[in-house]
Design a protein around this motif. Structure first.
Motif, PDB file in Angstrom:
ATOM      1  N   GLU A   1       0.812  -1.208   0.000  1.00  0.00           N
ATOM      2  CA  GLU A   1       0.000   0.000   0.000  1.00  0.00           C
ATOM      3  C   GLU A   1       0.847   1.260   0.000  1.00  0.00           C
TER       4      GLU A   1
ATOM      5  N   HIS B   1      -8.156  -4.640   0.598  1.00  0.00           N
ATOM      6  CA  HIS B   1      -7.216  -4.525   1.718  1.00  0.00           C
ATOM      7  C   HIS B   1      -6.270  -3.342   1.503  1.00  0.00           C
ATOM      8  N   GLU B   2      -5.633  -3.301   0.334  1.00  0.00           N
ATOM      9  CA  GLU B   2      -4.647  -2.238   0.099  1.00  0.00           C
ATOM     10  C   GLU B   2      -5.308  -0.864   0.125  1.00  0.00           C
TER      11      GLU B   2
ATOM     12  N   HIS C   1      -5.877   0.735   3.453  1.00  0.00           N
ATOM     13  CA  HIS C   1      -4.712   1.290   4.146  1.00  0.00           C
ATOM     14  C   HIS C   1      -4.685   2.814   4.088  1.00  0.00           C
TER      15      HIS C   1
ATOM     16  N   GLU D   1      -2.542  -3.403  10.063  1.00  0.00           N
ATOM     17  CA  GLU D   1      -2.802  -4.512   9.142  1.00  0.00           C
ATOM     18  C   GLU D   1      -4.079  -5.272   9.510  1.00  0.00           C
TER      19      GLU D   1
ATOM     20  N   TYR E   1      -2.581 -10.786   9.504  1.00  0.00           N
ATOM     21  CA  TYR E   1      -3.727 -10.957   8.599  1.00  0.00           C
ATOM     22  C   TYR E   1      -4.739 -11.952   9.155  1.00  0.00           C
TER      23      TYR E   1
HETATM   24 ZN   LIG Z   1      -1.679  -4.532   4.475  1.00  0.00          ZN
END
Ligand SMILES: [Zn+2]
Length: 613
Positions: free
Chosen positions: A271, A298-299, A302, A332, A394
């Protein structure tokens, strides 16, 4: 004419003023070696005799050492007359000491990429670099460009000479661009390192969402164009994200840069503030979509943590000596959770898929990682002592977030969850301020509920295992381990997935009554089950899903490929009414409690958790 003349003078003044106080990099991509390229730098004016030129040891978002100095060769320093200046360098180190630096005018070096090293250097491909002359240049700037110690905050200009027909995709806008070159300009090394650029023949598409322009750029070796399909997925995803974030996206431009030519076993994405870079292998478009939506979600998330909410350690990043924060669960963990939660909330997936993703994380966190190692301790030393525990951010990181979300909803009667908390933290801190690591739990308790501090102390800073059963029950969800269930048998044949994803019967000695009625034969290749095509390991999921729905009297029909006596393959249909039941054990399972058994609070929490506040 006069006007133009004046303008020219004006530009000249600006350029020479900038020349005094900025880094001016130039890279000629048309002259790249197979996996290397020459980098030249007009240096800013030095005011010391001895200076250090550095490449990063570690970069934001990776939490491990990259030591990019290992990729730089033949570094030479020159004065303005082209005379070489003394340079000291220890092989493998990230810095070069340059003497007589008051006369320093330029530097040149060759940089090799990280993707094509004969020996694995242990650098994440998504934070690394790829040079494939004439094909693709994936430029994560920390692997290309250095800076002088204590001169990180000067401007950088980077000029690329590009091969004909190449396009440089990035969240950065070129300040000057032509068919053969692009000039980028940024205010500091932090901005430079925050902006990957991918050069290749363009496969790009973009979409506008409110005020935000989203660019998708893709590179594959199969020559196919994937950006139009990917941008459609991103539009769906980001429309949902927009709602999840309360109605608008907090940025003007965002770039998704996908490189599908990564052959390393490690795949992934990294990210940045206005973009993310993906190092992936080639894959069929169908898989591309589902996998890429999750990883891109997910990215993208961020941009909230850690890019908008973070501690001093992240904000004042030290590229040479990592000073890590204790709060990877926030950076994360919540990001990973949000990415899955968002998809459930806005109908990109359903609650069953969401529960499955969560139980898979529980299994992984138990099987692969130390469940009683406090997360804050792990975070702080994740680049060294607890390197092998990083992956748990994660898994358990996301589970901490799920339980915190439910707990907040429980305490607020379904009115305040993790999304609201992150929103409030974003207002409290934002991009220009940061929190102190040690004060975060107090701040969270202040913004939400005092009980939450106790939760964080026990399950994030402490070594207590999370009682998942208790937390999921707050949302009216049953969580069981080693749950035994009765399901209809398909006949107990031995099944293996062979090369080419062929689902093949490899054992018929333990067939039950159902199996005998079906009449399986050794080496039958299963083509379809009740009309659904069977292929690869998805077969097991297909069977589980189907038999979940079977009732007394339903019929199982399989089409198989079988060799006849002449050795020719023919299709055969095997069929029998389902009759025999077998017991299966599921290690972890989440299931909705019946509506009628819920308390009003459980009902509110579940509704807010799975359908939105
Ligand atoms: Zn990440």
């Amino acid at each position: 004419m006069k006007k133009i003349y004046l303008l020219l003078i004006y530009i000249n003044i600006v350029v020479s003023a900038l020349a005094q106080q900025s880094y001016q990099y130039k890279v000629d991509l048309t002259k790249a070696g197979k996996h290397s390229v020459l980098v030249t730098l007009r240096t800013p004016k030095m005011n010391k005799r001895d200076v250090s030129f550095c490449l990063p040891a570690i970069i934001p978002g990776t939490y491990q050492f990259s030591n990019f100095g290992r990729l730089v060769f033949d570094l030479k320093a020159y004065d303005s007359k082209g005379k070489e200046l003394p340079v000291m360098h220890e092989e493998g180190a990230n810095s070069w000491k340059i003497s007589k630096a008051l006369n320093l005018d330029s530097i040149s070096y060759t940089v090799e990429d990280t993707w094509h090293q004969p020996k694995d250097l242990g650098i994440y491909p998504m934070g690394g670099t790829s040079i494939e002359a004439g094909e693709n240049f994936s430029i994560n700037a920390p692997g290309f460009f250095g800076y002088f110690e204590n001169m990180e905050n000067l401007a950088f200009q980077v000029e690329f000479i590009k091969p004909t027909g190449f396009y440089g995709s990035s969240a950065l806008e070129a300040v000057n661009t032509s068919d053969s070159s692009d000039l980028f300009s940024v205010g500091s090394v932090h901005d430079l390192y925050d902006s990957p650029i991918m050069y290749c023949k363009p496969d790009t598409a973009s979409v506008n969402l409110g005020r935000t322009t989203v660019l998708v750029s893709s590179y594959t070796t199969d020559g196919k164009k994937h950006a139009p399909a990917l941008v459609a997925e991103m539009e769906r995803l980001l429309t949902a994200t927009q709602s999840y974030l309360g109605g608008k996206l907090p940025i003007k431009k965002y770039a998704f840069l996908y490189n599908f030519a990564n052959r390393a076993p490690m795949q992934g994405a990294l990210e940045h503030n206005y973009s993310s870079f993906y190092a992936l292998g080639s894959m069929p478009e169908s898989k591309m979509k589902s996998m890429i939506v999750s990883i891109s979600a997910h990215e993208f998330f961020h941009i909230i943590t850690p890019l908008s909410i973070s501690s001093k350690e992240i904000r004042e990043f030290n590229y040479q000596v990592p000073v890590l924060s204790k709060h990877l669960w926030l950076y994360e963990g919540t990001t990973e959770y949000d990415a899955h939660h968002l998809q459930e909330l806005y109908g990109l997936t359903d609650y069953k898929q969401f529960f499955k993703a969560l139980t898979k994380k529980i299994a992984e966190s138990y099987n692969k990682y130390n469940d009683t190692l406090p997360f804050t301790v792990m975070s702080k030393e994740v680049a060294t002592t607890y390197k092998n525990q990083y992956g748990n951010v994660y898994e358990k990181g996301a589970l901490i977030s799920a339980c915190l979300d439910i707990y907040l909803l429980h305490l607020s009667g379904g009115r305040y969850g993790l999304g609201q908390l992150k929103h409030d933290l974003g207002i409290r801190y934002g991009r220009n301020t940061y929190f102190e690591d040690d004060s975060l739990f107090d701040q969270i308790a202040m913004l939400s509920f005092p009980e939450v501090k106790d939760f964080l102390n026990k399950y994030v800073a402490g070594s207590m295992r999370i009682p998942y059963t208790d937390f999921f029950a707050m949302a009216g969800v049953d969580y069981h381990t080693n749950l035994q269930r009765q399901v209809y048998s398909i006949g107990q044949p031995g099944i293996a997935v062979m090369a080419g994803k062929k689902v093949t019967i490899v054992g018929v000695s333990n067939l039950d009554d159902m199996g005998r009625k079906m009449g399986y034969k050794l080496m039958d290749e299963i083509v379809s089950v009740n009309g659904e095509p069977a292929s690869g390991s998805d077969f097991y999921e297909l069977i589980d899903r189907q038999r979940e729905a079977w009732k007394e009297g339903d019929v199982l029909t399989m089409v198989v490929k079988r060799k006849n006596d002449a050795g020719e393959e023919e299709l055969k249909t095997l069929t029998a009414p389902v009759s025999v039941k077998e017991t299966i054990t599921e290690a972890y399972r989440m299931k909705m409690m019946p509506d009628k058994d819920l308390t009003p609070l459980q009902r509110n929490v579940r509704k807010a958790w799975l359908s939105g506040i």
